[in-house]
Design an enzyme around this catalytic site. Structure first.
Site, PDB file in Angstrom:
ATOM      1  N   SER A 130     -13.442   6.944   8.189  1.00 16.18           N
ATOM      2  CA  SER A 130     -13.229   7.720   9.183  1.00 16.18           C
ATOM      3  C   SER A 130     -13.976   7.574   9.687  1.00 16.18           C
ATOM      4  O   SER A 130     -14.154   8.547  11.049  1.00 16.18           O
ATOM      5  CB  SER A 130     -13.043   9.104   8.371  1.00 16.18           C
ATOM      6  OG  SER A 130     -11.822   9.403   7.437  1.00 16.18           O
TER       7      SER A 130
ATOM      8  N   GLY B 274     -23.160  13.009  13.731  1.00 10.68           N
ATOM      9  CA  GLY B 274     -22.705  11.423  13.142  1.00 10.68           C
ATOM     10  C   GLY B 274     -21.636  11.852  12.178  1.00 10.68           C
ATOM     11  O   GLY B 274     -21.015  12.582  11.946  1.00 10.68           O
ATOM     12  N   HIS B 275     -20.877  10.856  11.568  1.00 11.34           N
ATOM     13  CA  HIS B 275     -20.114  10.536  11.129  1.00 11.34           C
ATOM     14  C   HIS B 275     -19.712   9.096  10.261  1.00 11.34           C
ATOM     15  O   HIS B 275     -20.613   8.714  10.047  1.00 11.34           O
ATOM     16  CB  HIS B 275     -18.597  10.268  11.721  1.00 11.34           C
ATOM     17  CG  HIS B 275     -17.438  10.516  11.934  1.00 11.34           C
ATOM     18  ND1 HIS B 275     -17.007  10.742  10.752  1.00 11.34           N
ATOM     19  CD2 HIS B 275     -16.687  11.567  11.966  1.00 11.34           C
ATOM     20  CE1 HIS B 275     -15.872  11.369  10.205  1.00 11.34           C
ATOM     21  NE2 HIS B 275     -15.503  11.908  11.511  1.00 11.34           N
TER      22      HIS B 275
ATOM     23  N   GLY C 273     -17.606   7.946   6.053  1.00 10.45           N
ATOM     24  CA  GLY C 273     -16.473   6.773   6.726  1.00 10.45           C
ATOM     25  C   GLY C 273     -15.874   6.446   5.185  1.00 10.45           C
ATOM     26  O   GLY C 273     -17.535   6.051   4.112  1.00 10.45           O
TER      27      GLY C 273
ATOM     28  N   GLY D  75     -13.028   1.733  -2.393  1.00  6.55           N
ATOM     29  CA  GLY D  75     -13.957   0.757  -2.605  1.00  6.55           C
ATOM     30  C   GLY D  75     -15.698   0.445  -1.207  1.00  6.55           C
ATOM     31  O   GLY D  75     -16.163  -0.363  -1.464  1.00  6.55           O
TER      32      GLY D  75
END
Length: 459
Positions: A58, A296-297, A299, A303
């Site tokens: 993401s 921020g982000h 993701g 795995g």
């Protein structure tokens, strides 16, 4: 803080959390520093370096949102316009909602759309168009504009807006609008291109604790706008520096006006009880940590985990990439970000302390909760609360793809106050916070985890 100290921490933490390969990049005091450790795959090992590509999950949304903002600057998109101005074929079961959802509501997850749709639309150039057509069968989780709930669906629809406005595929548009002017030469959506580079594969732990390669490397093409990019730690640090800057690429090319870049980090909607942040900007999660504002982000892929965090007032950024499931990769990224904040900036990120176990309060929240893809089970043995997270069995049975394993039960603690907030205190989701939603009569009807709403299943 020296390069040696960073490398020492990264090696020790990767070993501690059992992650095959990690890459960390830091921008501090006007300097770039990198620390890479381990291998791309336990089956076909190559050393991880600063140009190794990881699946971003993401974090890709930051590319989608920034590209959309470039189209706003060019006068080709209006953030306050209804989505149907650009995608007139957009339909939902609720016609009034479909007509009223705006572009900005997609970008800050307030459109009322569910997290994901369990649909497969192939790998052709029509994948996004076919996905949007399937949205005609997707019910809302809330009226548009009434609450934030993290939505992959919304970003796929944003990607379709980009396609319609530019006349390019989503992937071509992102390359033209961002990858090329910013010289992100180790970033791509195309598997054939990635295969010509050094790239990391995901790993998951089996029931006996051993690591195995995740056979589904990345998600389907229709999910590219919300999670399909692959990139290196060096490119991600370059991307972070762009967002810390004034809208120009490192060679001086103007990509965005400074004011529009800053607009992306202005709060648009508050978040409640979320690990992700205190508010949402345009895509970005905004959070105060120890009195310091961060942007921020994160993701996740099968795995693999990624994290990008900026501290604009300190001209600081950290990027972490890892190739193991949540009890390894997510835990490593979280530890690396916290270590960097403390050792470079003196900023300490602490989890809130849960209340002692209360059987009455515990039994009030016990139950099963679900969204389109996953189920949460909250249970008690009379002495503690646990939370278990897994993909729906019907979805596992209906696909040939190798999906991530379900997470085993972890301890959950309720937090002080009357807001129904909680924190996960053990396991792969350790540190994740969320809250319970009650209806007008006070009955719990939903739970939020990682920004996603799960509706309570009637007993």
């Amino acid at each position: 803080m020296s390069q040696e100290k960073l490398s020492e921490f990264v090696e020790l933490a990767a070993t501690r959390f059992g992650v095959p390969g990690v890459a960390v990049g830091v921008w501090a005091n006007g300097q770039e520093m990198y620390a890479c450790h381990g291998v791309t795959s336990v089956e076909n090992p190559l050393p991880v370096d600063r140009d190794t590509l990881f699946v971003l999950g993401s974090v890709t949304k930051s590319f989608t949102a920034t590209a959309l903002v470039r189209l706003v600057e060019q006068g080709r998109v209006d953030l306050d316009a209804p989505v149907r101005r650009y995608v007139p074929e957009f339909l939902l079961p609720d016609e009034q909602a479909a007509a009223g959802i705006t572009v900005s509501q997609l970008l800050n997850h307030t459109a009322g759309l569910d997290w994901r749709m369990d649909v497969e639309t192939g790998e052709g150039d029509d994948a996004l168009a076919a996905y949007v057509a399937k949205m005609a069968e997707s019910d809302l989780i809330a009226p548009p504009g009434t609450r934030a709930s993290y939505s992959q669906v919304g970003y796929s629809l944003t990607g379709r807006i980009i396609e319609k406005v530019t006349g390019l595929t989503y992937e071509q548009a992102i390359a033209s609008l961002l990858f090329e002017p910013l010289r992100l030469s180790h970033s791509s959506f195309t598997t054939n291109e990635v295969l010509t580079r050094r790239f990391a594969v995901g790993h998951n732990h089996g029931e006996d604790g051993t690591l195995s390669v995740a056979r589904q490397w990345k998600d389907s093409r229709a999910n590219n706008p919300g999670g399909g990019a692959a990139s290196s730690v060096a490119d991600q640090l370059r991307w972070a520096r762009f967002h810390l800057g004034d809208g120009r690429a490192q060679d001086g090319t103007r990509v965005l006006p400074t004011e529009l870049l800053r607009l992306m980090t202005e709060p648009t909607v508050e978040l409640r009880g979320s690990t992700l942040g205190d508010a949402l900007g345009i895509c970005w999660f905004l959070r105060d940590v120890d009195g310091v504002r961060t942007v921020g982000h994160g993701g996740s892929a099968n795995g693999q985990f990624a994290e990008l965090l900026l501290v604009p007032d300190r001209d600081f950024a950290i990027v972490t990439l890892s190739n193991a499931g949540p009890d390894g990769g997510l835990a490593f990224n979280r530890a690396a970000v916290r270590w960097a904040l403390e050792h470079y900036l003196g900023v300490v990120d602490r989890d809130p302390e849960p209340l002692p176990f209360d059987d009455t309060r515990a039994r009030d929240v016990v139950g099963s909760y679900e969204n389109d893809l996953m189920t949460l089970t909250i249970a008690t043995d009379g002495a503690a609360l646990t939370i278990e997270c897994g993909i729906k069995s019907a979805i596992r049975a209906a696909t040939d793809a190798e999906l991530p394993p379900d997470l085993p039960p972890a301890d959950l603690g309720l937090l002080p106050g009357d807001g129904g907030e909680y924190i996960v205190t053990t396991g792969g989701l350790k540190g994740q916070r969320g809250f319970f939603t009650r209806d007008e009569s006070g009955v719990i009807v939903a739970v939020d985890l990682a920004g996603r709403m799960f509706a309570r299943v009637p007993r």
